[in-house]
Design a protein around this motif. Structure first.
Motif, PDB file in Angstrom:
ATOM      1  N   GLN A 236      27.042  44.024 -23.230  1.00  0.00           N
ATOM      2  CA  GLN A 236      26.078  44.888 -22.604  1.00  0.00           C
ATOM      3  C   GLN A 236      26.462  46.482 -22.303  1.00  0.00           C
ATOM      4  O   GLN A 236      26.860  47.478 -22.637  1.00  0.00           O
ATOM      5  CB  GLN A 236      24.968  44.890 -22.011  1.00  0.00           C
ATOM      6  CG  GLN A 236      24.131  44.217 -22.376  1.00  0.00           C
ATOM      7  CD  GLN A 236      22.322  43.280 -21.767  1.00  0.00           C
ATOM      8  OE1 GLN A 236      22.873  43.622 -20.695  1.00  0.00           O
ATOM      9  NE2 GLN A 236      21.954  42.785 -22.711  1.00  0.00           N
ATOM     10  N   GLN A 237      28.058  46.079 -20.719  1.00  0.00           N
ATOM     11  CA  GLN A 237      28.431  47.057 -20.391  1.00  0.00           C
ATOM     12  C   GLN A 237      29.117  47.902 -21.791  1.00  0.00           C
ATOM     13  O   GLN A 237      29.488  49.011 -21.327  1.00  0.00           O
ATOM     14  CB  GLN A 237      29.477  46.920 -19.436  1.00  0.00           C
ATOM     15  CG  GLN A 237      28.469  46.618 -17.998  1.00  0.00           C
ATOM     16  CD  GLN A 237      29.012  46.331 -17.424  1.00  0.00           C
ATOM     17  OE1 GLN A 237      29.994  46.779 -16.692  1.00  0.00           O
ATOM     18  NE2 GLN A 237      28.789  44.720 -16.225  1.00  0.00           N
ATOM     19  N   VAL A 238      29.725  47.529 -22.790  1.00  0.00           N
ATOM     20  CA  VAL A 238      31.008  47.181 -23.743  1.00  0.00           C
ATOM     21  C   VAL A 238      30.266  48.145 -24.184  1.00  0.00           C
ATOM     22  O   VAL A 238      31.070  49.407 -24.979  1.00  0.00           O
ATOM     23  CB  VAL A 238      32.233  45.973 -24.287  1.00  0.00           C
ATOM     24  CG1 VAL A 238      32.116  47.112 -25.603  1.00  0.00           C
ATOM     25  CG2 VAL A 238      33.107  45.815 -22.411  1.00  0.00           C
ATOM     26  N   LYS A 239      29.159  47.979 -24.886  1.00  0.00           N
ATOM     27  CA  LYS A 239      28.049  48.384 -25.528  1.00  0.00           C
ATOM     28  C   LYS A 239      28.122  49.957 -25.485  1.00  0.00           C
ATOM     29  O   LYS A 239      27.802  50.603 -25.866  1.00  0.00           O
ATOM     30  CB  LYS A 239      27.187  47.226 -25.997  1.00  0.00           C
ATOM     31  CG  LYS A 239      26.261  48.634 -27.835  1.00  0.00           C
ATOM     32  CD  LYS A 239      25.446  47.724 -28.117  1.00  0.00           C
ATOM     33  CE  LYS A 239      24.479  47.569 -29.250  1.00  0.00           C
ATOM     34  NZ  LYS A 239      23.710  47.069 -29.561  1.00  0.00           N
ATOM     35  N   LEU A 262      29.357  39.126 -27.402  1.00  0.00           N
ATOM     36  CA  LEU A 262      30.071  40.276 -28.501  1.00  0.00           C
ATOM     37  C   LEU A 262      29.243  40.375 -28.962  1.00  0.00           C
ATOM     38  O   LEU A 262      28.851  41.529 -29.572  1.00  0.00           O
ATOM     39  CB  LEU A 262      31.862  40.822 -28.077  1.00  0.00           C
ATOM     40  CG  LEU A 262      32.144  40.242 -27.091  1.00  0.00           C
ATOM     41  CD1 LEU A 262      33.688  40.570 -27.148  1.00  0.00           C
ATOM     42  CD2 LEU A 262      32.205  41.926 -26.399  1.00  0.00           C
ATOM     43  N   ASP A 263      29.254  39.360 -29.952  1.00  0.00           N
ATOM     44  CA  ASP A 263      28.258  39.110 -31.812  1.00  0.00           C
ATOM     45  C   ASP A 263      27.262  38.991 -31.111  1.00  0.00           C
ATOM     46  O   ASP A 263      26.386  40.501 -32.058  1.00  0.00           O
ATOM     47  CB  ASP A 263      29.136  37.946 -32.060  1.00  0.00           C
ATOM     48  CG  ASP A 263      28.758  37.857 -33.414  1.00  0.00           C
ATOM     49  OD1 ASP A 263      28.774  39.327 -34.384  1.00  0.00           O
ATOM     50  OD2 ASP A 263      28.581  36.327 -34.305  1.00  0.00           O
ATOM     51  N   GLN A 264      26.428  38.718 -30.231  1.00  0.00           N
ATOM     52  CA  GLN A 264      24.963  39.135 -29.945  1.00  0.00           C
ATOM     53  C   GLN A 264      24.183  40.305 -30.024  1.00  0.00           C
ATOM     54  O   GLN A 264      23.300  40.987 -30.153  1.00  0.00           O
ATOM     55  CB  GLN A 264      24.541  37.820 -29.028  1.00  0.00           C
ATOM     56  CG  GLN A 264      24.748  36.185 -29.948  1.00  0.00           C
ATOM     57  CD  GLN A 264      24.484  35.233 -28.553  1.00  0.00           C
ATOM     58  OE1 GLN A 264      23.625  35.589 -27.315  1.00  0.00           O
ATOM     59  NE2 GLN A 264      23.991  34.283 -29.118  1.00  0.00           N
ATOM     60  N   GLN A 265      25.298  41.170 -28.745  1.00  0.00           N
ATOM     61  CA  GLN A 265      24.888  41.850 -28.673  1.00  0.00           C
ATOM     62  C   GLN A 265      25.410  43.719 -29.224  1.00  0.00           C
ATOM     63  O   GLN A 265      25.019  44.670 -28.988  1.00  0.00           O
ATOM     64  CB  GLN A 265      25.370  42.351 -26.389  1.00  0.00           C
ATOM     65  CG  GLN A 265      25.328  41.455 -25.629  1.00  0.00           C
ATOM     66  CD  GLN A 265      23.550  41.970 -26.093  1.00  0.00           C
ATOM     67  OE1 GLN A 265      22.998  42.586 -25.190  1.00  0.00           O
ATOM     68  NE2 GLN A 265      23.255  40.564 -25.485  1.00  0.00           N
ATOM     69  N   GLY A 266      25.775  42.941 -30.512  1.00  0.00           N
ATOM     70  CA  GLY A 266      26.059  44.086 -31.575  1.00  0.00           C
ATOM     71  C   GLY A 266      27.313  44.538 -31.214  1.00  0.00           C
ATOM     72  O   GLY A 266      28.059  45.551 -31.646  1.00  0.00           O
ATOM     73  N   VAL A 267      28.135  44.362 -30.798  1.00  0.00           N
ATOM     74  CA  VAL A 267      29.196  44.795 -30.371  1.00  0.00           C
ATOM     75  C   VAL A 267      30.650  44.922 -31.373  1.00  0.00           C
ATOM     76  O   VAL A 267      30.902  45.673 -31.878  1.00  0.00           O
ATOM     77  CB  VAL A 267      30.597  44.636 -28.918  1.00  0.00           C
ATOM     78  CG1 VAL A 267      31.627  45.181 -28.801  1.00  0.00           C
ATOM     79  CG2 VAL A 267      29.327  44.836 -28.228  1.00  0.00           C
ATOM     80  N   VAL A 268      30.858  43.305 -31.892  1.00  0.00           N
ATOM     81  CA  VAL A 268      31.577  43.491 -33.376  1.00  0.00           C
ATOM     82  C   VAL A 268      30.857  43.782 -34.231  1.00  0.00           C
ATOM     83  O   VAL A 268      29.580  43.330 -34.158  1.00  0.00           O
ATOM     84  CB  VAL A 268      32.126  42.049 -33.192  1.00  0.00           C
ATOM     85  CG1 VAL A 268      33.710  41.869 -31.684  1.00  0.00           C
ATOM     86  CG2 VAL A 268      31.162  40.894 -33.425  1.00  0.00           C
ATOM     87  N   GLY A 287      34.393  31.773 -33.322  1.00  0.00           N
ATOM     88  CA  GLY A 287      32.402  32.034 -34.642  1.00  0.00           C
ATOM     89  C   GLY A 287      32.280  32.929 -35.476  1.00  0.00           C
ATOM     90  O   GLY A 287      33.650  33.487 -36.405  1.00  0.00           O
ATOM     91  N   ASP A 288      31.159  33.112 -35.880  1.00  0.00           N
ATOM     92  CA  ASP A 288      30.796  33.774 -36.660  1.00  0.00           C
ATOM     93  C   ASP A 288      31.785  35.584 -35.996  1.00  0.00           C
ATOM     94  O   ASP A 288      31.105  36.147 -37.332  1.00  0.00           O
ATOM     95  CB  ASP A 288      29.759  34.291 -37.121  1.00  0.00           C
ATOM     96  CG  ASP A 288      28.554  33.122 -37.361  1.00  0.00           C
ATOM     97  OD1 ASP A 288      29.175  32.262 -37.654  1.00  0.00           O
ATOM     98  OD2 ASP A 288      27.342  32.311 -36.647  1.00  0.00           O
ATOM     99  N   ALA A 289      31.998  35.559 -35.532  1.00  0.00           N
ATOM    100  CA  ALA A 289      32.261  37.451 -34.993  1.00  0.00           C
ATOM    101  C   ALA A 289      33.567  36.850 -35.397  1.00  0.00           C
ATOM    102  O   ALA A 289      34.858  38.414 -35.834  1.00  0.00           O
ATOM    103  CB  ALA A 289      32.754  37.694 -33.200  1.00  0.00           C
ATOM    104  N   GLY A 290      35.017  35.849 -35.771  1.00  0.00           N
ATOM    105  CA  GLY A 290      36.105  36.564 -36.447  1.00  0.00           C
ATOM    106  C   GLY A 290      36.316  36.776 -37.036  1.00  0.00           C
ATOM    107  O   GLY A 290      37.124  37.705 -37.291  1.00  0.00           O
TER     108      GLY A 290
END
Length: 415
Positions: A236-239, A262-268, A287-290
């Motif tokens: 969340q901090q990154v986003k 990172l994937d769940q928070q919509g960063v990637v 995972g799915d972020a790859g």
């Protein structure tokens, strides 16, 4: 620490005897025998011989936290010796003996190993995955005037440390320069470094500031306690920081949790996220972020393209029962460098050093050059993406960055 493996010379040697294939193929490691630089004697200081074995000490992690990387390096090294000597196991009629020592990931152990080998007359040492070890072995090389070729250890400080020290892998500057290529002109861009709050993480922040901050980018960071397991708040901090690029430098068992957060928070997917592509075992961890991450790669099998040297490395490793991986080229290249040095002299360290300085050659990754001024290894880097998920995930080459595009600045040689 006593060597865990002795080489092919005799079954009476210490530790593990290299298999016959490794003996014949482990070509090229001639070590300046023993006593002084100018005589090719035995390890015990015996009389010189025109065909006396030459000896090389290989110090790497057979055990410890970096053992998987150490194995990749060692397998590449044996394949490189075979390639560089045409399978003869000799240089100028000298049989090659390679003694392997396990540094266990400990600088204290590695230094003790190196001192033991140097005391027995070894004039060529190679290895180590760990930067903390390499920066301690380099001064020993200068003090004792032995050739030292560092392995996958990435610390920038190894480059230019002294005239006796070289490297067969990449350095951190080249990592960051490759990452910077994905943001275009850094001027005015916001770049955030996401890493652990450790020496490793802080060094990455410093490197990004040095490389990209100097080109006008604004650098910030989110540093996470290495023991953290719930990484949602950090994602969340990154986003919230709304960067133009996120550079992730991460090592540890909680990597799957990081990429999930990172994937769940919509960063990637919404921000360009760049990270280094690690070994084959790491591919499923994204995972799915790859598929949404931009990867910079030191190496992955196939990255070299239509490259006969890479083909020779891959074939050599697989025929010996190994698996080509991230740090295979570092071992292979080390063997190429050592054989080239020993072709100039099996006894004079100064001549070996002179032969390596400025040498250009084809490695598994493509064209490479040892910069004479500071011994940086100029080499290509790769941009990649992951296709597939889980066990089916594999890298796909996007672009090759030339050695000149990621070349580190020249430093003044110490010592």
């Amino acid at each position: 620490m006593k060597p865990n493996t002795s080489t092919a010379a005799t079954a009476a040697g210490r530790g593990r005897l290299l298999p016959p294939l490794a003996l014949v193929t482990a070509a090229g490691l001639l070590l300046a025998g023993c006593a002084s630089a100018g005589t090719a004697g035995t390890a015990a200081g015996g009389p010189a011989s025109a065909t006396a074995p030459v000896k090389v000490g290989l110090i790497y992690s057979r055990t410890g936290p970096l053992a998987a990387y150490g194995l990749q390096y060692q397998q590449g090294f044996e394949a490189g010796l075979a390639y560089a000597t045409g399978g003869s196991g000799k240089v100028d009629g000298h049989r090659i003996e390679v003694t392997e020592d396990d540094d266990t990931g400990s600088p204290t152990t590695a230094v003790a190993d190196a001192k033991d080998l140097i005391g027995k007359g070894y004039k060529v040492l190679a290895g180590t995955v760990d930067s903390g070890i390499a920066v301690q072995l380099a001064p020993l090389a200068a003090q004792n005037q032995v050739l030292y070729i560092s392995g996958p250890a990435a610390a920038d400080a190894i480059t230019g440390s002294n005239k006796y020290t070289f490297r067969s892998g990449r350095q951190s500057y080249q990592d960051v320069a490759a990452a910077g290529s994905l943001v275009g002109d850094p001027a005015g861009k916001k770049i955030l470094v996401l890493s652990q709050d450790s020496a490793f993480g802080q060094a990455n922040v410093a490197a990004v500031k040095e490389v990209l901050g100097a080109k006008g980018a604004t650098i910030s960071s989110v540093l996470v306690p290495p023991s953290a397991t719930d990484l949602t708040s950090y994602a969340q901090q990154v986003k919230s920081a709304a960067p133009d690029l996120v550079y992730v430098a991460w090592a540890g068992a909680n990597a799957p949790a990081l990429w999930t957060a990172l994937d769940q928070q919509g960063v990637v997917g919404s921000v360009k996220v760049v990270t280094g592509l690690a070994g084959v075992a790491s591919y499923p961890l994204f995972g799915d972020a790859g598929s949404k991450v931009s990867f910079i790669a030191h190496y992955f099998p196939g990255a070299g393209g239509d490259n006969p040297v890479e083909t020779a490395m891959i074939n050599g490793i697989t025929k010996a029962g190994g698996t080509p991986d991230l740090f295979s080229p570092d071992g292979f290249t080390a063997a190429q460098m050592i054989v080239h040095a020993l072709q100039s002299s099996t006894t004079s360290t100064a001549t070996m050093v002179g032969a390596l300085e400025g040498w250009s050659f084809d490695g598994p990754k493509g064209p490479e050059q040892i910069r004479a001024a500071d011994h940086a290894l100029l080499q290509p880097r790769f941009q990649a993406t992951l296709v597939g998920t889980g066990a089916a995930a594999k890298p796909q080459l996007v672009a090759t960055l030339t050695a000149a595009q990621v070349a580190p600045p020249t430093v003044t040689m110490a010592g």
